[in-house]
Design an enzyme around this catalytic site. Structure first.
Site, mmCIF file in Angstrom:
data_model
loop_
_atom_site.group_PDB
_atom_site.id
_atom_site.type_symbol
_atom_site.label_atom_id
_atom_site.label_comp_id
_atom_site.label_asym_id
_atom_site.label_seq_id
_atom_site.Cartn_x
_atom_site.Cartn_y
_atom_site.Cartn_z
ATOM 1 C CG ASP A 30 24.244 -30.981 -13.603
ATOM 2 O OD1 ASP A 30 25.362 -31.157 -14.082
ATOM 3 O OD2 ASP A 30 23.869 -29.901 -13.120
ATOM 4 C CG HIS A 84 26.336 -27.141 -12.357
ATOM 5 N ND1 HIS A 84 25.984 -28.175 -13.182
ATOM 6 C CD2 HIS A 84 27.203 -26.387 -13.069
ATOM 7 C CE1 HIS A 84 26.602 -28.037 -14.346
ATOM 8 N NE2 HIS A 84 27.350 -26.967 -14.302
#
Ligand code: NAD
Ligand code: LMR
Length: 328
Positions: A159, A187
């Site tokens: 990410d 996440h």
């Protein structure tokens, strides 16, 4: 050349495994002067496919690959390992939320945590990639009572890298011009990609983008990128996930660059008002094989609400798996 270290990878015959093992063996993770012995774990039906991967690893004749152990036994897989990348899990299919996978994957990470507790080096560095990564890392950690809780981390680096790439593209900069982006929290789609402290070519990022793009495009694009890749590819991200795993471990082991930080899912110590114990994405610097949370960042109301929302999701996930923790 240094003495070899042992690196365990689970789910080694899977698609991330195929993108990951050759780079670890080539020295991308720990450096060209650090030989590795790979310990590859798979479920029994995947052992023939794993043998094929081992043949290919051998055929590369990597100077830094000093041995391969391939097994379906967790106790063999984690014996004396210095690093463990827990990748093996069931990937999310189209339309599935990560929460749907909690129970199924929890049953994988409890026995693996126990085997790491019983067999790995006492300063083992564990990275959980298999989803839901943060809570799987918590389950493994909570089944390893003899180890420092900080041995266990989860991957939000993909990410982080996605955020860098989006910001670079928007501002016409290079990836290397971007500093200090942060992925706070889980996440998952509740993660908070934060650019309030980020810079592009040394100037504040927020002065180079408008708030509408930040809120309406950047944040949802980074949050939903995993799902977008599943939709486009018909399979979850693999090469980029493997690359992020290499980045996470390399920085943890060898340190972060001066003047920058990385995002790591680590056990919360309560910093920034987050529930202690959950595995939460924080801005971190690393030195001498240890990570530290970047402290003292100003948090405005916009950020606070998003950091709390992803904390709430992690606390809910934790409540759903507490029955899998080892009895104290
Ligand atoms: P995959 O299905 O191709 O491979 C998974 C492998 O794990 C399979 O070979 C399977 O046999 C093996 N496996 C299953 N249970 C196991 C066990 N108990 N022990 C050892 N091996 C086991 O999946 P993939 O595409 O490689 O993805 C792996 C995981 O990584 C998924 O959970 C996926 O959602 C996750 N992922 C995480 C991120 C992240 O940023 N954190 C990014 C992408 C993918
Ligand atoms: C990703 O971020 O690419 C993956 O975690 C997506 C998924 O759910 O497997």
């Amino acid at each position: 050349m240094k003495a070899p270290v042992r690196v365990a990878v689970t789910g080694a015959a899977g698609q991330i495994g195929y993108a990951l093992l050759f780079r670890i063996a080539a020295g991308d993770m720990l450096g060209p002067d650090q030989p590795v012995i790979l310990h590859l774990l798979e479920i029994t039906p995947a052992l023939p496919a794993l043998q094929g991967v081992v043949m290919e690893l051998n055929d590369c004749a990597f100077p830094t690959l000093h041995g391969v152990v391939a097994t379906d036994d967790v106790n063999v897989a984690f014996k004396d390992v210095d690093y463990a990348l827990l990748v093996g899990a069931r990937p999310r299919g189209p339309g599935m939320e990560r929460k749907d996978l909690l129970e199924a994957n929890g049953a994988i990470f409890a026995p693996q945590g126990k085997a790491i507790n019983d067999h790995a080096k006492r300063d083992v560095k564990v990275l959980v990639v298999g989803n839901p990564a943060n809570t799987n890392a918590l389950i493994a950690q909570q089944n390893a009572p003899d180890l420092d809780p900080n041995c266990f981390t989860a991957m939000v680096r993909l990410d982080h890298n996605r955020a860098i790439s989006q910001l670079a593209e928007k501002t016409g900069a290079l990836n290397t011009d971007i500093r200090k982006v942060t992925i706070w929290g889980n996440h998952s789609s509740t993660q908070y990609p934060d650019v309030h402290h980020a810079s592009v070519k040394g100037k504040p990022a927020l002065e180079q983008i408008d708030q509408a793009w930040y809120e309406g495009s950047f944040i949802p694009t980074v949050q939903q990128r995993g799902a977008a890749i599943i939709k486009a590819r018909g399979a979850s991200s693999a090469a980029s996930a493997a690359s992020a795993a290499i980045d996470h471990m390399r920085n943890w082991a060898l340190g972060t660059a001066e003047g920058d930080w990385v995002s790591m899912g680590i056990p919360s110590d309560g910093s920034y008002g987050i529930a202690p114990g959950v595995i939460y994405g924080y801005p971190c610097t690393c030195k001498d094989g240890k990570f530290a949370i970047v402290q003292g960042l100003a948090i405005n109301e916009f950020s606070r609400a998003r950091m709390d929302a992803t904390d709430k999701e992690l606390r809910e996930e934790r409540a759903g798996v507490e029955h899998l923790f080892a009895k104290k």
